[in-house]
Write a protein that holds these residues in place. Structure first.
Motif, PDB file in Angstrom:
ATOM      1  N   GLU A 106      44.168  34.769  41.905  1.00  0.00           N
ATOM      2  CA  GLU A 106      45.045  35.215  42.975  1.00  0.00           C
ATOM      3  C   GLU A 106      44.520  36.513  43.594  1.00  0.00           C
ATOM      4  O   GLU A 106      44.387  37.535  42.928  1.00  0.00           O
ATOM      5  CB  GLU A 106      46.455  35.446  42.430  1.00  0.00           C
ATOM      6  CG  GLU A 106      47.450  35.958  43.453  1.00  0.00           C
ATOM      7  CD  GLU A 106      48.816  36.255  42.855  1.00  0.00           C
ATOM      8  OE1 GLU A 106      49.737  36.554  43.635  1.00  0.00           O
ATOM      9  OE2 GLU A 106      48.950  36.200  41.615  1.00  0.00           O
ATOM     10  N   GLU A 159      50.682  43.466  57.859  1.00  0.00           N
ATOM     11  CA  GLU A 159      51.073  43.470  56.445  1.00  0.00           C
ATOM     12  C   GLU A 159      50.421  44.633  55.700  1.00  0.00           C
ATOM     13  O   GLU A 159      51.048  45.280  54.854  1.00  0.00           O
ATOM     14  CB  GLU A 159      50.675  42.150  55.787  1.00  0.00           C
ATOM     15  CG  GLU A 159      51.446  40.938  56.273  1.00  0.00           C
ATOM     16  CD  GLU A 159      50.888  39.657  55.702  1.00  0.00           C
ATOM     17  OE1 GLU A 159      51.673  38.870  55.145  1.00  0.00           O
ATOM     18  OE2 GLU A 159      49.660  39.432  55.820  1.00  0.00           O
ATOM     19  N   LEU A 193      45.782  40.224  53.472  1.00  0.00           N
ATOM     20  CA  LEU A 193      46.848  40.736  54.325  1.00  0.00           C
ATOM     21  C   LEU A 193      46.312  40.997  55.717  1.00  0.00           C
ATOM     22  O   LEU A 193      45.219  41.571  55.867  1.00  0.00           O
ATOM     23  CB  LEU A 193      47.413  42.041  53.753  1.00  0.00           C
ATOM     24  CG  LEU A 193      47.866  42.039  52.287  1.00  0.00           C
ATOM     25  CD1 LEU A 193      48.420  43.417  51.920  1.00  0.00           C
ATOM     26  CD2 LEU A 193      48.888  40.955  52.020  1.00  0.00           C
ATOM     27  N   VAL A 253      38.273  37.291  49.047  1.00  0.00           N
ATOM     28  CA  VAL A 253      39.415  36.409  48.824  1.00  0.00           C
ATOM     29  C   VAL A 253      38.951  34.972  48.612  1.00  0.00           C
ATOM     30  O   VAL A 253      39.436  34.262  47.723  1.00  0.00           O
ATOM     31  CB  VAL A 253      40.399  36.509  50.009  1.00  0.00           C
ATOM     32  CG1 VAL A 253      41.463  35.409  49.930  1.00  0.00           C
ATOM     33  CG2 VAL A 253      41.069  37.879  50.021  1.00  0.00           C
ATOM     34  N   ARG A 312      45.337  38.056  47.550  1.00  0.00           N
ATOM     35  CA  ARG A 312      45.915  37.783  48.874  1.00  0.00           C
ATOM     36  C   ARG A 312      45.167  38.536  49.955  1.00  0.00           C
ATOM     37  O   ARG A 312      44.724  39.671  49.768  1.00  0.00           O
ATOM     38  CB  ARG A 312      47.387  38.194  48.907  1.00  0.00           C
ATOM     39  CG  ARG A 312      48.343  37.227  48.240  1.00  0.00           C
ATOM     40  CD  ARG A 312      49.772  37.643  48.520  1.00  0.00           C
ATOM     41  NE  ARG A 312      50.042  37.739  49.945  1.00  0.00           N
ATOM     42  CZ  ARG A 312      51.089  38.387  50.472  1.00  0.00           C
ATOM     43  NH1 ARG A 312      51.943  39.004  49.669  1.00  0.00           N
ATOM     44  NH2 ARG A 312      51.259  38.430  51.788  1.00  0.00           N
ATOM     45  N   ALA A 371      39.446  32.725  45.164  1.00  0.00           N
ATOM     46  CA  ALA A 371      40.096  31.413  45.223  1.00  0.00           C
ATOM     47  C   ALA A 371      39.194  30.321  44.652  1.00  0.00           C
ATOM     48  O   ALA A 371      39.678  29.383  43.994  1.00  0.00           O
ATOM     49  CB  ALA A 371      40.477  31.077  46.663  1.00  0.00           C
ATOM     50  N   THR A 375      43.030  43.376  51.198  1.00  0.00           N
ATOM     51  CA  THR A 375      43.268  42.463  50.087  1.00  0.00           C
ATOM     52  C   THR A 375      44.334  43.088  49.199  1.00  0.00           C
ATOM     53  O   THR A 375      44.499  44.310  49.160  1.00  0.00           O
ATOM     54  CB  THR A 375      41.993  42.227  49.258  1.00  0.00           C
ATOM     55  OG1 THR A 375      41.486  43.493  48.802  1.00  0.00           O
ATOM     56  CG2 THR A 375      40.920  41.539  50.100  1.00  0.00           C
ATOM     57  N   TRP A 376      45.072  42.217  48.485  1.00  0.00           N
ATOM     58  CA  TRP A 376      46.063  42.732  47.537  1.00  0.00           C
ATOM     59  C   TRP A 376      46.051  41.885  46.281  1.00  0.00           C
ATOM     60  O   TRP A 376      46.072  40.648  46.344  1.00  0.00           O
ATOM     61  CB  TRP A 376      47.470  42.720  48.115  1.00  0.00           C
ATOM     62  CG  TRP A 376      48.501  43.232  47.128  1.00  0.00           C
ATOM     63  CD1 TRP A 376      48.747  44.530  46.796  1.00  0.00           C
ATOM     64  CD2 TRP A 376      49.398  42.451  46.335  1.00  0.00           C
ATOM     65  NE1 TRP A 376      49.734  44.613  45.838  1.00  0.00           N
ATOM     66  CE2 TRP A 376      50.159  43.345  45.540  1.00  0.00           C
ATOM     67  CE3 TRP A 376      49.637  41.081  46.218  1.00  0.00           C
ATOM     68  CZ2 TRP A 376      51.132  42.913  44.641  1.00  0.00           C
ATOM     69  CZ3 TRP A 376      50.610  40.644  45.315  1.00  0.00           C
ATOM     70  CH2 TRP A 376      51.349  41.560  44.554  1.00  0.00           C
ATOM     71  N   SER A 377      45.979  42.553  45.142  1.00  0.00           N
ATOM     72  CA  SER A 377      46.050  41.898  43.845  1.00  0.00           C
ATOM     73  C   SER A 377      47.235  42.469  43.077  1.00  0.00           C
ATOM     74  O   SER A 377      47.443  43.689  43.086  1.00  0.00           O
ATOM     75  CB  SER A 377      44.773  42.132  43.043  1.00  0.00           C
ATOM     76  OG  SER A 377      44.960  41.769  41.683  1.00  0.00           O
TER      77      SER A 377
END
Length: 472
Positions: free
Chosen positions: A150, A158, A154, A141, A152, A145, A172-174
Motif C-alpha cells: 500500500e 489532497e 495524492l 507508487v 497512495r 503496487a 505519496t502517503w504510507s
C-alpha cells in the motif's frame, strides 16, 4: 546547540556505573542503542534464565538511537527490485512485510511497557515539488503496487490538505510510520530491560571483540560453570553448540566480559573497533528544530495527525511535527570524514545546518523569521551495498546487526527479535528473512573511500538542484 531530544527527555536519567571488573555471562551485548536494547529485551522474554550484560562506551542512546529524526517506519534502505534480484521476489516481499509489521510491534511494546515517547502513528508523506519528483512519486507508487504493498498517490489538493508546503505537485502517503521522541524511546526501553534483570554498564569503552575458538558438540553440557540451564536453548540452535574451547569475549578498560555469544550492536561507531574499519562507514546526518509554532501556522500547514514528511529529492530530508508543536527537520549532506573518523566536533557543520534552515524556509516561507532552538547531528551506518544485515556465527560466538542507513528506529526492533531467535535457536519466519547472515562487501580503502563517498554526495546534491529547477 544541543539536541532537542536531550533537552526534552522526561527528567534526568542517573548515570549507570561502568563494568565493575571481569564478568562471565551467556550473552554480552556491545552498544546500548536500539539494537542492543531490543536484543536484550526479546532474549530475556524468550529465556529469563539467560545471563545477559550490555556494555556501552557513553550512555544508553548516545548514538543515532537518541539523536535521529524520530521516524518509526516500515522503510527498507534496500530497494525491493535489488532485494528481489539478490534473494528472490518472495524473500523481498517477506522482508518488506516484516518491516511493516514491525512498526506495530514497536507500538505494542511502547504501550505494554508504558513508554512515554510521544508515539503517534500518522503515516508518512513524500512530497513531490518538481516535475521530476512527481514522476518519481508516480513510479514509486507503481512499484509498490507491483509487489502488493500500500502506497497512495495524492493529487495536489489532497497533498496540500495534509501538508501545505510550497510548489507541491502531489505526494505519496504510507500509513506505516509513527512519529516518536527517539530518546524517550531509548530511556523507556532501557528501563524495561533493567526491570527484566539485564544490567547496562555505561562509560565502558570496548577495546576489542574477541571471537571464540571452540568445537561444536552434541549433548547439553555447558560451556562454563553455571551455563547449562541458561545455555540449553542457545545450544539447541544448530544441532549442537559451542563447547570445549574458549568462548567469545569483550575486552574493555574496566575488565573482560566472557560470553557464549557476543552481539556487536555499534552501527555508526563500528569502524572504531579493531578489524572493522571498512565494514560500515559512518555518514553524518544533521538536524535543526524550531521553537514551538503557533496554532495559526498549523492551521495553514496541516500535519494534523503528526504525519512525518520528506520529499522526493535524492539527498534525503526528513521532518516531523513534535508533540510540543515544533518542526524537527533533518537531512544528509554533511561530508564523510577521512578514515571513517567519528568525533563530537563533526556533529555541527554550520554550512549544512544553514542549508537545512534554507530548505525549511523554502518549504514554509512563513518560517523565515522563526527562531531555531536546536542544531545537532551524528553518524549513521551504511554498508557498501546499502543492505542491512543480522547474523550469528556459532563457530566464533559472534553476532551482529546493523547497516540501517538511517532507517533504524523500526529495523532495530526487527533485528533484535531476529537475533533473539538466532541465539536461542528458535526457527521462525524471522530467521528465514534475507538479511540473516547476509555479508556486504567491504568498503574501499582510503583515499578511495573518502573520494568516492564525497564525490557521490556532491553529484547527488547537484542533480537535485538541477531537477528542482525543471519547469512546472
Amino acid at each position: 546547540m544541543t539536541s532537542l531530544w536531550s533537552d526534552t527527555a522526561a527528567g534526568a536519567v542517573a548515570p549507570r556505573p561502568p563494568l565493575p571488573g571481569d564478568l562471565d555471562v551467556d550473552v554480552a551485548i556491545v552498544g546500548a542503542g536500539y539494537t542492543g536494547l531490543w536484543t536484550a529485551y526479546y532474549l530475556r522474554r524468550a529465556d529469563p534464565a539467560l545471563r545477559i550484560a550490555i556494555v556501552e562506551a557513553e550512555h544508553a542512546g548516545f548514538g543515532a538511537s537518541g539523536r535521529n529524526g524520530g521516524w518509526c517506519s516500515g522503510l527498507l534502505p534496500t530497494p525491493l527490485p535489488q532485494l528481489a534480484k539478490l534473494h528472490g521476489r518472495e524473500a523481498a516481499v517477506a522482508f518488506q512485510q516484516a518491516m511493516i509489521d514491525t512498526v506495530d510491534e514497536v507500538g505494542r511494546v511502547v504501550a505494554a511497557e508504558g513508554i512515554d515517547c510521544h508515539w503517534d502513528k500518522g503515516g508518512t508523506l513524500g512530497l513531490a515539488r518538481s516535475d521530476a519528483q512527481w514522476r518519481g512519486a508516480r513510479a514509486e507508487v507503481e512499484l509498490a503496487a507491483s509487489y502488493g504493498f500500500e502506497l497512495r498517490l495524492l493529487d495536489r489538493r489532497e497533498a496540500l490538505e495534509r501538508c501545505g508546503a510550497t510548489s507541491v505537485h502531489g505526494a505519496t502517503w504510507s500509513p506505516h510510520c509513527a512519529a516518536v521522541h527517539p530518546l524517550r524511546l531509548v530511556h523507556g526501553l532501557a528501563s524495561a530491560v533493567e526491570r527484566l534483570g539485564v544490567p547496562i554498564y555505561e562509560q565502558t569503552r570496548v577495546l576489542e571483540i574477541m571471537p571464540g575458538t571452540a568445537r561444536t558438540m552434541t549433548g547439553s553440557h555447558g560451556a562454563g560453570a553455571g551455563t547449562q540451564g541458561a545455555g540449553a536453548g542457545m545450544r539447541g540452535a544448530g544441532g549442537g553448540g559451542v563447547a570445549g574451547g574458549h568462548g567469545a569475549a569483550v575486552r574493555t578498560a574496566h575488565g573482560t566480559v566472557r560470553a557464549e555469544v557476543v552481539v556487536r550492536a555499534t552501527e555508526g561507531y563500528t569502524a572504531g573497533l579493531p578489524g572493522h574499519r571498512r565494514d560500515v562507514v559512518p555518514v553524518y546526518s544533521l538536524m535543526i528544530a524550531t521553537e514551538p509554532l503557533p496554532p495559526s501556522f498549523w492551521d495553514t500547514v496541516g500535519l494534523a495527525r503528526r504525519e512525518t514528511f520528506t520529499d522526493h529529492r535524492r539527498l534525503v530530508i526528513y521532518a516531523q511535527r513534535t508533540a510540543d508543536d515544533r518542526l524537527a527537520f533533518g537531512g544528509r549532506g554533511a561530508p564523510y570524514h577521512y578514515g571513517s573518523a567519528v568525533r563530537p566536533s563533526f556533529d555541527s557543520v554550520p554550512s549544512v545546518h544553514l542549508a537545512l534552515r534554507n530548505t525549511l524556509v523554502d518549504l514554509f516561507p512563513v518560517l523565515a523569521d522563526t527562531r531555531l532552538t536546536h542544531a545537532w547531528g551524528g553518524p549513521l551506518g551504511i554498508a557498501r551495498d546499502w543492505h542491512p544485515s543480522v547474523g550469528l556465527d556459532r563457530a566464533t560466538g559472534l553476532a551482529r546487526a546493523g547497516g540501517y542507513v538511517g532507517d533504524g528506529v523500526a529495523a532495530t526492533n526487527l533485528a533484535g527479535r531476529t537475533l533473539a531467535d538466532l541465539i536461542t535457536g528458535t526457527e521462525s519466519p524471522l530467521t528465514a528473512l534475507p538479511w540473516v547472515n547476509h555479508r556486504s562487501p567491504r568498503w574501499e580503502p582510503e583515499p578511495l573511500r573518502w573520494l568516492g563517498i564525497n564525490t557521490a554526495l556532491r553529484a547527488v546534491a547537484a542533480l537535485d538542484r538541477w531537477e528542482g529547477r525543471a519547469p512546472s
